[in-house]
Design an enzyme around this catalytic site. Structure first.
Site, short mmCIF file in Angstrom:
data_model
loop_
_atom_site.label_atom_id
_atom_site.label_comp_id
_atom_site.label_asym_id
_atom_site.label_seq_id
_atom_site.Cartn_x
_atom_site.Cartn_y
_atom_site.Cartn_z
N GLN A 95 -20.88 -1.04 -38.71
CA GLN A 95 -21.72 -0.11 -37.95
C GLN A 95 -22.35 -0.76 -36.74
O GLN A 95 -22.29 -1.98 -36.56
CB GLN A 95 -22.79 0.48 -38.86
CG GLN A 95 -23.63 -0.55 -39.58
CD GLN A 95 -24.48 0.04 -40.70
OE1 GLN A 95 -25.70 -0.09 -40.65
NE2 GLN A 95 -23.86 0.66 -41.68
N HIS A 97 -25.92 0.09 -33.88
CA HIS A 97 -27.09 0.91 -33.61
C HIS A 97 -27.31 1.06 -32.10
O HIS A 97 -26.98 0.16 -31.33
CB HIS A 97 -28.35 0.29 -34.23
CG HIS A 97 -28.24 0.08 -35.71
ND1 HIS A 97 -27.79 1.04 -36.57
CD2 HIS A 97 -28.54 -1.00 -36.47
CE1 HIS A 97 -27.82 0.56 -37.81
NE2 HIS A 97 -28.26 -0.68 -37.77
N GLU A 113 -32.98 -4.85 -35.16
CA GLU A 113 -33.48 -5.23 -36.49
C GLU A 113 -33.25 -6.72 -36.72
O GLU A 113 -32.65 -7.42 -35.89
CB GLU A 113 -32.80 -4.41 -37.58
CG GLU A 113 -31.30 -4.51 -37.61
CD GLU A 113 -30.64 -3.47 -38.51
OE1 GLU A 113 -31.15 -2.33 -38.60
OE2 GLU A 113 -29.60 -3.78 -39.11
N HIS A 169 -22.10 -4.88 -36.96
CA HIS A 169 -22.54 -5.65 -38.13
C HIS A 169 -22.26 -4.87 -39.41
O HIS A 169 -21.99 -3.67 -39.38
CB HIS A 169 -24.03 -5.95 -38.03
CG HIS A 169 -24.89 -4.71 -38.04
ND1 HIS A 169 -25.15 -3.99 -36.90
CD2 HIS A 169 -25.52 -4.06 -39.05
CE1 HIS A 169 -25.91 -2.96 -37.20
NE2 HIS A 169 -26.15 -2.97 -38.51
N ARG A 189 -21.42 4.77 -37.69
CA ARG A 189 -20.39 4.12 -38.50
C ARG A 189 -19.11 3.99 -37.70
O ARG A 189 -18.56 4.97 -37.21
CB ARG A 189 -20.10 4.94 -39.77
CG ARG A 189 -21.11 4.77 -40.86
CD ARG A 189 -20.58 5.32 -42.19
NE ARG A 189 -21.71 5.78 -42.97
CZ ARG A 189 -22.03 7.07 -43.14
NH1 ARG A 189 -21.28 8.01 -42.61
NH2 ARG A 189 -23.08 7.40 -43.84
#
Length: 308
Positions: A95, A97, A113, A169, A189
């Site tokens: 995936q 982000h 993150e 990642h 995804r």
């Protein structure tokens, strides 16, 4: 003038989840598919609940909106961070982000993150790409040449990974992770191993959005010094993450408007103005703007996070 907010989080079922959080943290739940514990969350449908003091029973999202003085009158409209525990009983999807600009189209924060590794067993993650050429990366995606595209990294307790928005990642089977992230639940995804759910359906993919979001970023694992008393693991434009290793007693001063505390090992005490709170592995709490100095006592490992 509530100084510390102890929180009860929300358990989230995932196709790749298990029951390890029950064994590792003595949490109580019935499902065999708990993948995440949203420990410090003000996300609308999965908000943490205050379990002590004057605000006992209140949702963190409501508290942040209505009692900004606890949070130093921070100007952000929505609580900016989300702290999770992640139990990967199976591989998560590959995936990526979105960054701030892309996420704004979906009325959300971007999603940068970082991961602090808790598993004592050896495991691995997908962490970035084998190419720094986005054009080549997109070609490999179209040709489904995942082995040529994806970089895999082994990890063990004490490893720390910065996962910026745009980095491809995946957390893999056997991983137990404390995740500190921007408060966003947007995930694109890219690939899910052609897995099917309980009804036999393939999970949705977001190929076009993934391609748009991907950035060819440098990836670097940090191994945290497990003996060092205080160590800053990461400081970026969104959050700061600090590791506190308590062997007996440590006196600290609040440096930020408020601080999010995650107890990931041991037990002991939090002391604020001569008031003592027992704390243990699996506890999560917020030190509000009314705290000046605080002390950790005992044998503890605490990860401290704050918004920027």
């Amino acid at each position: 003038m509530e100084k510390v907010l102890f929180l009860k989080g929300q358990f989230v079922e995932k196709i790749w989840g298990g029951s390890r959080l029950k064994k590792e943290f003595s949490y109580d739940f019935n499902s065999e598919n708990i993948g995440e514990y949203w420990a410090i969350s003000a996300m609308k449908d999965f908000s943490s609940i205050v379990i002590n003091g004057a605000y006992k029973g209140e949702k963190l999202n409501d508290l942040y909106k209505n009692n900004k003085e606890l949070f130093g009158n921070e100007k952000k409209e929505k609580f900016p961070l989300l702290i999770k525990l992640i139990d990967a009983n199976d591989d998560l999807s590959i995936q990526v982000h979105p960054d701030e600009k892309m996420a704004k189209k979906e009325n959300s924060y971007g999603k940068s993150e970082c991961w602090y590794i808790l598993n004592e067993n050896k495991a691995s993650i997908i962490y970035g790409l084998k190419t720094d050429d986005k054009k080549r990366a997109l070609k490999l995606i179209d040709e489904r040449r995942w082995d040529d595209l994806l970089k895999e990294e082994n990890h063990i307790k004490g490893d720390f990974f910065r996962v910026d928005a745009g980095m491809v990642h995946a957390i893999k089977k056997g991983s137990l992770i404390l995740e500190i992230q921007q408060a966003s639940d947007i995930t694109y995804r890219l690939y899910d191993y052609d897995r099917r759910d309980k009804e036999g359906n393939l999970r949705d993919l977001h190929i076009d959005k993934s391609k748009e979001a991907i950035k060819c970023l440098d990836s670097k694992k940090i191994h945290e010094d497990l003996e060092k008393e205080v160590e800053i693991l990461l400081e970026n434009e969104y959050f700061k993450v600090k590791k506190i290793n308590v062997k007996d007693k440590i006196n600290l001063k609040r440096e930020d408007k408020y601080q999010l505390e995650s107890v990931v090992k041991g037990k002991g005490e939090l002391i604020i103005d001569d008031k003592t709170y027992p704390i243990k592995k699996g506890d999560f709490f917020i030190l509000t703007n009314y705290v000046n100095n605080y002390t950790f006592k005992g044998n503890l490992e605490v990860v401290e996070s704050s918004s920027k």
